[in-house]
Design an enzyme around this catalytic site. Structure first.
Site, PDB file in Angstrom:
ATOM      1  CE1 TYR A 259       8.578 -28.659 -24.122  1.00  0.00           C
ATOM      2  CE2 TYR A 259       9.680 -29.490 -26.097  1.00  0.00           C
ATOM      3  CZ  TYR A 259       8.774 -29.662 -25.056  1.00  0.00           C
ATOM      4  OH  TYR A 259       8.087 -30.848 -24.946  1.00  0.00           O
TER       5      TYR A 259
ATOM      6  NE  ARG B  99      11.422 -39.483 -35.713  1.00  0.00           N
ATOM      7  CZ  ARG B  99      11.770 -40.302 -34.735  1.00  0.00           C
ATOM      8  NH1 ARG B  99      12.763 -41.139 -34.889  1.00  0.00           N
ATOM      9  NH2 ARG B  99      11.130 -40.277 -33.591  1.00  0.00           N
TER      10      ARG B  99
ATOM     11  NE  ARG C 285       1.935 -31.812 -26.988  1.00  0.00           N
ATOM     12  CZ  ARG C 285       2.903 -32.430 -26.308  1.00  0.00           C
ATOM     13  NH1 ARG C 285       3.132 -33.699 -26.461  1.00  0.00           N
ATOM     14  NH2 ARG C 285       3.668 -31.758 -25.478  1.00  0.00           N
TER      15      ARG C 285
ATOM     16  CG  PHE D 175      24.288 -44.605 -22.556  1.00  0.00           C
ATOM     17  CD1 PHE D 175      23.122 -45.328 -22.348  1.00  0.00           C
ATOM     18  CD2 PHE D 175      24.280 -43.239 -22.279  1.00  0.00           C
ATOM     19  CE1 PHE D 175      21.977 -44.702 -21.887  1.00  0.00           C
ATOM     20  CE2 PHE D 175      23.133 -42.618 -21.810  1.00  0.00           C
ATOM     21  CZ  PHE D 175      21.980 -43.355 -21.618  1.00  0.00           C
TER      22      PHE D 175
HETATM   23  C1  PS7 Z   1      24.146 -38.923 -23.304  1.00  0.00           C
HETATM   24  C2  PS7 Z   1      25.112 -36.803 -22.251  1.00  0.00           C
HETATM   25  C3  PS7 Z   1      17.746 -41.198 -18.905  1.00  0.00           C
HETATM   26  C4  PS7 Z   1      18.710 -42.409 -20.921  1.00  0.00           C
HETATM   27  C5  PS7 Z   1      19.545 -39.181 -23.781  1.00  0.00           C
HETATM   28  C6  PS7 Z   1      12.437 -40.390 -21.489  1.00  0.00           C
HETATM   29  C7  PS7 Z   1      14.504 -38.814 -25.921  1.00  0.00           C
HETATM   30  C8  PS7 Z   1      10.770 -38.158 -23.982  1.00  0.00           C
HETATM   31  O1  PS7 Z   1       9.783 -39.849 -27.875  1.00  0.00           O
HETATM   32  O2  PS7 Z   1       8.552 -35.505 -28.480  1.00  0.00           O
HETATM   33  O3  PS7 Z   1       8.522 -38.344 -29.439  1.00  0.00           O
HETATM   34  O4  PS7 Z   1       7.482 -39.070 -27.279  1.00  0.00           O
HETATM   35  O5  PS7 Z   1       7.608 -36.067 -26.208  1.00  0.00           O
HETATM   36  C9  PS7 Z   1      22.992 -36.705 -23.436  1.00  0.00           C
HETATM   37  C10 PS7 Z   1      16.820 -40.960 -21.200  1.00  0.00           C
HETATM   38  C11 PS7 Z   1      18.315 -37.046 -24.113  1.00  0.00           C
HETATM   39  C12 PS7 Z   1      13.380 -38.085 -21.596  1.00  0.00           C
HETATM   40  C13 PS7 Z   1      13.858 -36.658 -24.810  1.00  0.00           C
HETATM   41  C14 PS7 Z   1      21.852 -37.242 -24.148  1.00  0.00           C
HETATM   42  C15 PS7 Z   1      15.666 -40.229 -20.755  1.00  0.00           C
HETATM   43  C16 PS7 Z   1      17.077 -37.769 -24.412  1.00  0.00           C
HETATM   44  C17 PS7 Z   1      12.084 -37.505 -21.364  1.00  0.00           C
HETATM   45  C18 PS7 Z   1      20.629 -36.853 -23.403  1.00  0.00           C
HETATM   46  C19 PS7 Z   1      14.925 -39.873 -21.997  1.00  0.00           C
HETATM   47  C20 PS7 Z   1      16.243 -36.963 -25.288  1.00  0.00           C
HETATM   48  C21 PS7 Z   1      10.266 -35.398 -25.029  1.00  0.00           C
HETATM   49  C22 PS7 Z   1      11.732 -36.462 -22.380  1.00  0.00           C
HETATM   50  O6  PS7 Z   1      10.010 -35.331 -26.462  1.00  0.00           O
HETATM   51  O7  PS7 Z   1       9.383 -37.515 -27.238  1.00  0.00           O
HETATM   52  C23 PS7 Z   1      24.035 -37.459 -23.017  1.00  0.00           C
HETATM   53  C24 PS7 Z   1      17.706 -41.485 -20.359  1.00  0.00           C
HETATM   54  C25 PS7 Z   1      19.444 -37.670 -23.797  1.00  0.00           C
HETATM   55  C26 PS7 Z   1      13.555 -39.397 -21.670  1.00  0.00           C
HETATM   56  C27 PS7 Z   1      14.814 -37.468 -25.296  1.00  0.00           C
HETATM   57  C28 PS7 Z   1      12.454 -36.905 -24.862  1.00  0.00           C
HETATM   58  C29 PS7 Z   1      11.574 -35.847 -24.639  1.00  0.00           C
HETATM   59  C30 PS7 Z   1      11.630 -36.967 -23.814  1.00  0.00           C
HETATM   60  P1  PS7 Z   1       8.743 -38.762 -28.020  1.00  0.00           P
HETATM   61  P2  PS7 Z   1       8.787 -36.062 -27.122  1.00  0.00           P
HETATM   62 MN    MN Z   2       6.739 -34.719 -24.577  1.00  0.00          MN
END
Ligand code: PS7
Ligand code: MN
Ligand code: MN
Ligand code: MN
Ligand code: MN
Ligand code: MN
Length: 347
Positions: free
Chosen positions: A144, A191, A204, A264
């Site tokens: 997941y 968290r 969820r 970043f």
């Molecule tokens: C840097 C190699 C394209 C920058 C950054 C939107 C945040 C939202 O927030 O529990 O509690 O609602 O629903 C690796 C980011 C992973 C992803 C995932 C690092 C896009 C980001 C959509 C890779 C971020 C991890 C759902 C899915 O969980 O969230 C490098 C950029 C990175 C977004 C994140 C989040 C997933 C998410 P919330 P949820």
């Molecule tokens: Mn989600």
């Protein structure tokens, strides 16, 4: 002085940065500090995935409608008319004004669009799979987290390589890129226990059954006061598991050369280990939202410029965490200490 703060002339691009700042304070800062070659592509990548996640998260959408929407989302991103009425607050605004994101997406270089569409397709299909499937064991948990975050890491590595800002070896590199995402996502899932379990109209549940079932009859029971000790032990076991990705994260970071990409990537990693250190042994996770203090995150933002600073950040929070471990009361304490020791040796 600050080029990123200047409003873009294109009103659609201006909208993208405006809504980005509303949905994510920390990502907005690091994205705006990227080199101009990558900034808009990563901003759009973020918003596309945030929109997809808004569909996944909206528990008022019936499954019969949500699953096909998740599967088709990678097609919607090419449709100038696609918009949706779902999500709340700033997410609702993003979905309503989605054609503005599409307009910027369609103006990106073909190579960037291809990476974004490929990841959106794989993430949407993975999310759809888990709409109807429970996270049973660690393999499911990793799977997941691969869909919702590991793929983000993989997509970003593809963007780094395709842009020529980093070595072409980043293209198609999946193992370390995946670990970068898993480390962040597991931290988020740990968290967000309370927020996720209390979600309306339906909870969820992302904590793996094979872990929580050792501590409670139902995942929901961990929020009740009489189960605090078990709840904290369960969370500590998940924190120990999350720490297992930190070595691969360091290895990934050692390959990143360009300073704005380094920052970043590094800043969210240090924020994550700081969050894990804050959550470890902390029963407040079961009472409300645990966040790292504003002053602390501001200091982290300033101290992620190179491998030396990154390693000292990791070492600092690993040390905070290890001081909270009590092997007498924690069934996984020995394991936690071994993980931290391995990390400190690598720093
Ligand atoms: C840097 C190699 C394209 C920058 C950054 C939107 C945040 C939202 O927030 O529990 O509690 O609602 O629903 C690796 C980011 C992973 C992803 C995932 C690092 C896009 C980001 C959509 C890779 C971020 C991890 C759902 C899915 O969980 O969230 C490098 C950029 C990175 C977004 C994140 C989040 C997933 C998410 P919330 P949820
Ligand atoms: Mn989600
Ligand atoms: Mn979400
Ligand atoms: Mn979450
Ligand atoms: Mn959330
Ligand atoms: Mn209950």
């Amino acid at each position: 002085a600050n080029a990123a703060k200047r409003l873009p002339k294109d009103p659609d691009l201006a909208y993208c940065y405006d809504v980005l700042n509303k949905v994510s304070r920390s990502f907005a800062i690091v994205i705006q500090r990227l080199d101009a070659e990558l900034r808009d592509a990563v901003c759009v990548f973020y918003l596309v995935l945030r929109a997809l996640d808004t569909v996944e998260d909206d528990m008022s959408i019936p499954i019969e409608r949500k699953v096909p929407d998740l599967l088709a989302f990678h097609e919607y991103i090419y449709d100038a008319n696609y918009s949706a009425d779902c999500g709340e607050k700033h997410y609702k605004d993003l979905m309503k004004n989605y054609p503005r994101v599409t307009s910027v997406f369609l103006g990106l270089k073909k190579e960037y669009r291809t990476v974004i569409a490929d990841i959106t397709k794989r993430m949407g299909h993975g999310m759809a799979k888990f709409i109807e499937k429970e996270v049973m064991d660690m393999a499911d948990f990793d799977e997941y987290c691969h869909y919702v975050a590991g793929l983000v890491g993989i997509g970003l590595s593809n963007l780094w390589g395709v842009s020529k800002m980093e070595s072409a070896e980043f293209v198609g590199e999946e193992k370390l890129s995946n670990a970068m995402g898993l480390f962040l996502q597991k931290t988020n899932i740990i968290r967000d226990y309370l927020e996720d379990i209390q979600e309306l109209p339906a909870p969820r549940m992302f904590w793996p059954r094979s872990v929580w079932s050792k501590y409670a009859e139902e995942l929901d029971d961990l929020q009740h006061e009489e189960n605090r000790e078990k709840a904290v032990q369960c969370m500590n076991e998940l924190i120990t598991n999350a720490l297992s990705h930190s070595l691969d994260c360091l290895k990934y970071m050692s390959r990143v050369k360009e300073i704005s990409i380094f920052r970043f990537c590094a800043i969210p990693q240090v924020m994550a280990i700081a969050t894990l250190a804050e959550c470890y042994g902390n029963e407040n996770v079961f009472k409300g939202v645990v966040k790292i203090r504003r002053g602390l995150s501001a200091r982290i933002m300033l101290k992620c410029n190179n491998m030396l600073e990154l390693a000292s950040g990791f070492k600092h929070f690993a040390n905070e965490l290890v001081h909270k471990v009590d092997p007498k009361s924690d069934p996984n304490g020995e394991e936690t200490m071994a993980r931290i020791e391995a990390l400190e040796e690598a720093c």
